[in-house]
Every structure is written in structure tokens, then in C-alpha cells.
Write a protein that holds these residues in place. Structure first.
Motif, PDB file in Angstrom:
ATOM      1  N   LEU A   1      -5.977   7.306  -2.876  1.00 30.33           N
ATOM      2  CA  LEU A   1      -6.284   5.971  -2.381  1.00 30.33           C
ATOM      3  C   LEU A   1      -5.181   4.984  -2.769  1.00 30.33           C
ATOM      4  N   PRO A   2      -5.017   3.913  -1.993  1.00 25.10           N
ATOM      5  CA  PRO A   2      -3.961   2.928  -2.270  1.00 25.10           C
ATOM      6  C   PRO A   2      -4.348   1.985  -3.399  1.00 25.10           C
TER       7      PRO A   2
ATOM      8  N   ASP B   1     -13.695   4.613   0.624  1.00 25.80           N
ATOM      9  CA  ASP B   1     -12.407   5.143   1.069  1.00 25.80           C
ATOM     10  C   ASP B   1     -11.873   4.333   2.245  1.00 25.80           C
ATOM     11  N   ARG B   2     -12.695   4.164   3.270  1.00 23.55           N
ATOM     12  CA  ARG B   2     -12.275   3.449   4.467  1.00 23.55           C
ATOM     13  C   ARG B   2     -12.025   1.975   4.169  1.00 23.55           C
TER      14      ARG B   2
ATOM     15  N   SER C   1      -6.069  -2.539   1.666  1.00 27.10           N
ATOM     16  CA  SER C   1      -4.688  -2.303   1.256  1.00 27.10           C
ATOM     17  C   SER C   1      -3.725  -2.486   2.426  1.00 27.10           C
ATOM     18  N   ASP C   2      -4.135  -2.012   3.608  1.00 24.22           N
ATOM     19  CA  ASP C   2      -3.290  -2.178   4.793  1.00 24.22           C
ATOM     20  C   ASP C   2      -3.059  -3.652   5.103  1.00 24.22           C
TER      21      ASP C   2
ATOM     22  N   ARG D   1       2.147   2.473  -0.882  1.00 26.81           N
ATOM     23  CA  ARG D   1       1.599   3.671  -0.229  1.00 26.81           C
ATOM     24  C   ARG D   1       2.158   3.812   1.177  1.00 26.81           C
TER      25      ARG D   1
ATOM     26  N   ARG E   1      -8.810   1.324   2.043  1.00 31.15           N
ATOM     27  CA  ARG E   1      -7.585   1.507   2.834  1.00 31.15           C
ATOM     28  C   ARG E   1      -7.360   0.319   3.762  1.00 31.15           C
ATOM     29  N   ARG E   2      -8.424  -0.192   4.358  1.00 28.02           N
ATOM     30  CA  ARG E   2      -8.265  -1.335   5.258  1.00 28.02           C
ATOM     31  C   ARG E   2      -7.789  -2.571   4.489  1.00 28.02           C
TER      32      ARG E   2
END
Length: 709
Positions: free
Chosen positions: A605-606, A574-575, A581-582, A709, A578-579
Motif C-alpha cells: 500500500l502507498p 485498500d481501495r 494517495s493518488d 509509489r 490508494r485513491r
């Protein structure tokens, strides 16, 4: 992974590394402290270790001396000798001194079961000491009760009727005093215990003995059973004639219960309540004795779960424990009551079935077990197809002792796992393969250093433009002797060692370097790279990818990481996702439809893309069931604003069906196999699927249509 602290007496680092590798393969997360001399060894004995592994011969020290020092300090730590060579007399001496086992370095396949057995025995010793301590405390309590007059005391005449009893005796049996003195011993004794106790009483009153002690069952007034220990002494008159007996009665119900619990704990697995390895090997030993005596044959099965580690990594150890318990229950139900099914350790089970007088009958039993797993396991909301790989060894063809039979069944099990056949029966060539597999694992580390790995690139084509917009990087191993080795033969090995992180970095850097070269040559492509669940556990992964993108001056949108459906459910995923995708990196769910129910993850999730697994795509043109799966999957993806890519497109009919269903992109042999960089460049220029003027626009458009997202 099971964490253990290991003290290793070894002067050769390569040998120590092989031993550590075997421990890791067996599921142990070993914290290893290596020493090679007496002084360092003595210093480390002041610390706490779960296991000591010792080479027999060191430059100025040996394993026997180390074992003596351990015994002198009364330290109870399993001690296993792992040596290049050891004489039989030395081995016997070591065992007599308390060594848990000994094995040769060229037979490290024995290490895992030896360590598991030693640790299990240590656990049992600890449990036994704890139980004995409880029993000792219990006995002391009973003694204090006796000294203070709180134990039951009864005076019984020669007619075996009560003369007098104390309050503790009345309370023990929940009788009023006036009621119990009207009774006889037989009135409160369990029917099954009357005759043995009566015989002892008759002998005592006949002068054959003056005292006896017996454990038996009394019946309370309510009818409930209480186990008692009765110490009976005869009281005589001055002439030596019997007058009456005095019985001191202690309630030992709890002690009997503790003894039963201790016996069960020593011979059964605490989680599943199945027989453990100790009881299994004991019953196997008895079967060997019987088979030798009667010249009969029987089979033994060793099996482990195909996806247990994946469940543990994805859903956590509590889910793994539930899965083990459910697997144990499935095995119980699949087998007869007379069959022995045991948990040998971890996710490994053993079965000793009855009436398997031929290999064919043993195979029938194995197939019956596999059939019991047709329905998935329910772990919370997840539905898990765990699967088993079963290895079979037959007595006496495949061994005449416990160790050989279990080792050969274990070898056959790994063959079944590798070939994905569900079951395999041992043959001599399997042992040769196991040695080859160990050698291949050693060579893989060298392959990364010696640049024997190479990337092949599978084109990804847009349905609307019918042009290639990106590629997927697929790793291959060009072995100097064995030739081109596909990833399914070495990636699992990397996942069992510490090589996976190095391999992932190599793939990422090599693919991004190639992408940079293509873009500078005017080929506007995107790159997809596969990552495993273990890679997502690495907190440094996003930083590593950011650094590589900066190194080759690539926009993050040029890279997509492909993660399997099960891997996306790992806690760390999860973490990490996201990182990534960011940063602008694309996220694709690979092999969609084959793992767990991850729809909630798709919503939260992205994720940018889902890839329909080839197992559904391959036959969809001729199999309506597969088409019925693919259509709603495409609709689901589009409803969630995800790009949908089909894998395994192998013919025109499949392409046309997917096109009619609105699929976004495809890859497969119908378009092209995975190609080396130079081959791909030629293909892009010559193939109808290749690069065109609109390719750059196509790639940009597909990235732009991915969900924001």
C-alpha cells in the motif's frame, strides 16, 4: 452487523430513533419500516419481516389489536411491545396471545436481549418445524414400507423364540433367514433392554394385555446397534388361549438421531456447540430455585469480547466465526466440567460456575478465565489478542430472578469494558452510570449541531531541525455541564451510531479551514487527521476530502490521514487508501506495533509514515525491552523508505534515545500538549520547538522524503 427487517408500530419519530439506535448498538443492521395506523400495518403484513416492535398506544390503534391481526393471519413473526407504560394485565394478555416480550421505553437496555431471545426462539421454531416435517416424511416412508411388506415382521412363540420372520427383518439385522429362526428374542436384544421387554411379553402371554409397543435396541449380526420400534400383538386360538405374538418392527434409528439433533439444536448454539441462552437461563432458573431453598449464594458471569467487531471489520465474518469457536474452546478448558458456559448471542458469553458461594470465589473464576486468554488467538496468519470484559452478579445480593441477575451482570460487564479492568462486580451506581451513558449518546448528536466540539492540535517536531513542521488534529467535546470530555469517552459511542461520518467530516473541514488560515498568516504547517476503519468503508471519503482541499485551496500534500494498523486491513481500506494517495494525500499508520501483522500491507500500500505507539516509546529510556522493539521498527520503516514518528515522547532522555536511533519525528508532552489554535500560534512563536525560518523547508523535505509509489 446482523441484518434484520423490522416493522415498527410507532407514532413518535424520536422514540423510533432511540429503538433503532439500541438495535444498532446490539449489532443489528436494522432495515426499519415505521407505520402508525391500522391500514398501513395491514398493508405491511403482506411483506416479510424478521421482527415487529409495537408501541402499545397509538392514536387510533394499539399493540393488542396489531397482535390479533397477526394471529388471525397465522404469521409467525416475533412481536415485542415497546411502550412508555403498560399495565400488568395487558402485558399478561399480550404474552398469552403470543407476544415474545414487552418492555418499557425507559428500560431500552432490555431491548437487545429481548430481540436476540425472540429471534433465537423464532429460529428454533423454524428448525423444529423443519425437523418435524422431516420426521413426518420419515414416518410416511416407514408406513409405505410397512404396507408394501418391507417392514420387519416376526412371529414369536410363548417361549420367546422365533417361529418365522420376513426378509425385511433379516435384512434389518443382517442375518440369514435360517440362522435367525434358530434364535430367541433375547439373543438379538441389547442387554440393557432385555428385562423391560421381557416383562411386557410375560404380561401379554399371561393375559394381562393383548398388545404393547416398545422402542428398544436390537443387535445386528455384526454387533452394531439398531434402534427399533416394535408393535406386538397377541394371536389367540378359538378358546382364547395365547398361540404366538406378531411383532411389526420398524428401524427408527434415524428418527432417534433426528430427535437428538432437534433437542441439541433447541438448546445449543450451532456455531460453538455451547449451550444457548435458552439452556443457560433454564439452568440459571434451577440454580435460583436451589439457592432460594438452601439459602445459598452463587455467581453468574456475563462477558463479551473486547475487539470482536474490529476482527469482523478487519478480517471478515469467517474469521470472526473462527474466533468465536476458539474463544468457546478456551472457556471450556478454563472451567470445570460441572460449570455451564454458554453463548448468549453475538460475541456475548455467559458462565454459571459451581461452588461460587461468595463474590470473592466468583471473582477467582473470572480471573481464571482472563488468565486463559494470555496467549493470542491464531486466525490464519494473524495473531489476535481478543480480550474479554466480564460482569459479575451474585445471587441473591444482586438479584433474585433470571432477568435481574443477567441485566445486572450485563451492566457490570459494560463497566469493565469502559474502565478496561477486565472484570467488574455489579453495584447500584453502575446502573446510574448506564443511564448517564445513554443520555450522553443522545447529547453527542446535539453537540455536533451546536458546535460544542473543538479541535486541539498536537505539534510534530523534526529531529534534525528540532522545529515544528506539522500538527495532528485531536477532537475534544466541551460539554456545557460536564466540561471538557476526552475523545476516548465519546468516539466509541460515535462508532456505534450513525454519527461517525458526520464527525469525520466536521474534523476534516474544521482542521483544513484552520490550516488555510494559518498558511495565509504565514505559518507553513502540515495537518494530520485520524480516520477510523468505519470511515474507510465510505466510498465517498476521497471525493469529500478532494472537495474540502479545493474549497480551502490547499495542496493535497498538506494533509496526512492517520489510520490504525488494524484499520488498514479492512477490505475497503485498500481501495480507499490508494485513491487518497493518488490524490497526493499522505498516509500514516498510527499506533504501529499494537495491531495485526500488517507488514505485507506496508509493502503493497502507498504508506508514507509509521507512528510508533506511545506504549513502546513511553518507557524505552528505562526499559530495554521497549527499546529493543523501537530500534528494529525504525530500521524497518527506513528500509521501506517510510518516515518514522514516535508518539508519547514525555522526557528528554526518551528524546535523546530516539534521536540516537535515527527516528525522523516526534510528538508528546515533552514537546507540547495538544493546544487550541490561538494557544498554538503563541507557542509556535515563543517555544524553542516552534516555527523558524527553516520550518517550511523542513515540512517540504519530510514530505519529499516519503516513499514515492
Amino acid at each position: 452487523m446482523i441484518p434484520i427487517n423490522v416493522l415498527m408500530l410507532e407514532d413518535r419519530a424520536p422514540d423510533a430513533e432511540l429503538v433503532m439506535h439500541e438495535l444498532k448498538v446490539a449489532g443489528y443492521d436494522a432495515e426499519v419500516t415505521r407505520v402508525d395506523n391500522k391500514a398501513d400495518y395491514l398493508q405491511q403484513l403482506g411483506s416479510s419481516y424478521d421482527l415487529i416492535l409495537a408501541d402499545y398506544n397509538l392514536p387510533q390503534f394499539d399493540a393488542i389489536s396489531a397482535l390479533k391481526l397477526l394471529n388471525e393471519r397465522d404469521i409467525d413473526v416475533p412481536f415485542i411491545i415497546v411502550s412508555g407504560s403498560i399495565g400488568e394485565d395487558v402485558a399478561v394478555e399480550a404474552i398469552h396471545m403470543g407476544a415474545a416480550d414487552y418492555l418499557l421505553k425507559d428500560r431500552l437496555t432490555r431491548l437487545a436481549p429481548a430481540v436476540t431471545k425472540a429471534l433465537d426462539q423464532k429460529t428454533m421454531r423454524d428448525a423444529k418445524r423443519a425437523t418435524e416435517e422431516r420426521l413426518r416424511e420419515s414416518q410416511e416412508r416407514f408406513q409405505r414400507v410397512f404396507e408394501e411388506g418391507s417392514v420387519g415382521i416376526a412371529l414369536v412363540g410363548s417361549d420367546y423364540r422365533f417361529i418365522e420372520v420376513n426378509d425385511a427383518f433379516c435384512q434389518m439385522l443382517e442375518y440369514e433367514h435360517d440362522d435367525i429362526v434358530k434364535l430367541g428374542i433375547e439373543d438379538i436384544t441389547h442387554p440393557d433392554d432385555i428385562d423391560p421387554a421381557a416383562d411386557l411379553s410375560r404380561q401379554m402371554f399371561a393375559g394381562q394385555n393383548d398388545a404393547y409397543r416398545i422402542e428398544k435396541r436390537y443387535l445386528k449380526k455384526t454387533g452394531d446397534v439398531v434402534w427399533v420400534q416394535v408393535s406386538v400383538s397377541l394371536v389367540k386360538d378359538k378358546e382364547g388361549k395365547p398361540l404366538y405374538s406378531i411383532g411389526v418392527v420398524q428401524d427408527v434409528t434415524e428418527r432417534r438421531k433426528a430427535e437428538k439433533e432437534l433437542e441439541f439444536l433447541a438448546l445449543h448454539d450451532a456455531l460453538t456447540e455451547l449451550p444457548n441462552r435458552t439452556l443457560f437461563t433454564d439452568r440459571l432458573s434451577h440454580a435460583i430455585v436451589t439457592g432460594t431453598r438452601d439459602s445459598s449464594s452463587f455467581g453468574v458471569l456475563v462477558m463479551d469480547m473486547d475487539r470482536f467487531k474490529e476482527v469482523n471489520d478487519s478480517l471478515g465474518h469467517q474469521a470472526g466465526d473462527l474466533l468465536l469457536q476458539q474463544m468457546a474452546e478456551r472457556l471450556r478448558l478454563a472451567l470445570r466440567q460441572a460449570d455451564t458456559v454458554a453463548r448468549l448471542g453475538g460475541d456475548e458469553f455467559g458462565v454459571l460456575p459451581t461452588n461460587t458461594t461468595s463474590a470473592e470465589l466468583t471473582i477467582v473464576t473470572a480471573r481464571k478465565i482472563l488468565a486463559s486468554l494470555d496467549l493470542p488467538f491464531a486466525i490464519g496468519e494473524a495473531r489476535i489478542d481478543a480480550g474479554l470484559s466480564i460482569g459479575i452478579a451474585q445471587f441473591p445480593e444482586h438479584g433474585r430472578d433470571v432477568e435481574t441477575l443477567l441485566r445486572h451482570a450485563d451492566v457490570a460487564m459494560y463497566v469493565a469494558k469502559r474502565n478496561k479492568t477486565g472484570l467488574a462486580i455489579y453495584s447500584q451506581e453502575h446502573d446510574e452510570h448506564s443511564a448517564g451513558r445513554l443520555a450522553l449518546m443522545t447529547e453527542l448528536r446535539q453537540a455536533i449541531r451546536n458546535q460544542q466540539l473543538e479541535l486541539h492540535y498536537m505539534p510534530k517536531v523534526d529531529f534534525r531541525t528540532r522545529r515544528t513542521y506539522g500538527v495532528e488534529a485531536l477532537v475534544r467535546w466541551r460539554h456545557p455541564v460536564r466540561g471538557l470530555i476526552p475523545p476516548d469517552q465519546f468516539i466509541p459511542m460515535a462508532e456505534q451510531t450513525d454519527l461517525l461520518s458526520s464527525l469525520a467530516r466536521w474534523v476534516l473541514e474544521t482542521s483544513l479551514k484552520q490550516l488555510d488560515a494559518w498558511r495565509r498568516a504565514g505559518l507553513e504547517l502540515s495537518m494530520a487527521v485520524n480516520l477510523s476503519a468505519a470511515n474507510l468503508h465510505e466510498a465517498s471519503l476521497p471525493e469529500m476530502i478532494r472537495d474540502l482541499l479545493a474549497k480551502y485551496k490547499l495542496d493535497p500534500s498538506a494533509l496526512t490521514v492517520e489510520i490504525t494498523e488494524s484499520a488498514i486491513m479492512v477490505a475497503q481500506a485498500d481501495r480507499t487508501v490508494r485513491r487518497l494517495s493518488d490524490m497526493g494525500v499522505g498516509v500514516s499508520i498510527d499506533d504501529f506495533g499494537t495491531g495485526y501483522s500488517a507488514l505485507s500491507y506496508l509493502k503493497t500500500l502507498p504508506v508514507d509514515e509509521i507512528k510508533i505507539d506511545r506504549s513502546f516509546v513511553r518507557d524505552m529510556a528505562v526499559n530495554p525491552d521497549d527499546a529493543a522493539i523501537v530500534q528494529p521498527t525504525i530500521d524497518l520503516g527506513h528500509n521501506l523508505r517510510l518516515r518514522v514518528t514516535a508518539e508519547g515522547v514525555e522526557d528528554e532522555d526518551t528524546w535523546l534515545v530516539l534521536e540516537s536511533l535515527g527516528c525522523d519525528a516526534a510528538q508528546g508532552f515533552y514537546i507540547s500538549e495538544a493546544l487550541l489554535p490561538a494557544e498554538l500560534e503563541v507557542w509556535l512563536k515563543q517555544s524553542a520547538w516552534g516555527i523558524g525560518a527553516e520550518t517550511g523547508e523542513s515540512a517540504a523535505r519530510l514530505r519529499g522524503e516519503a516513499r514515492v509509489r
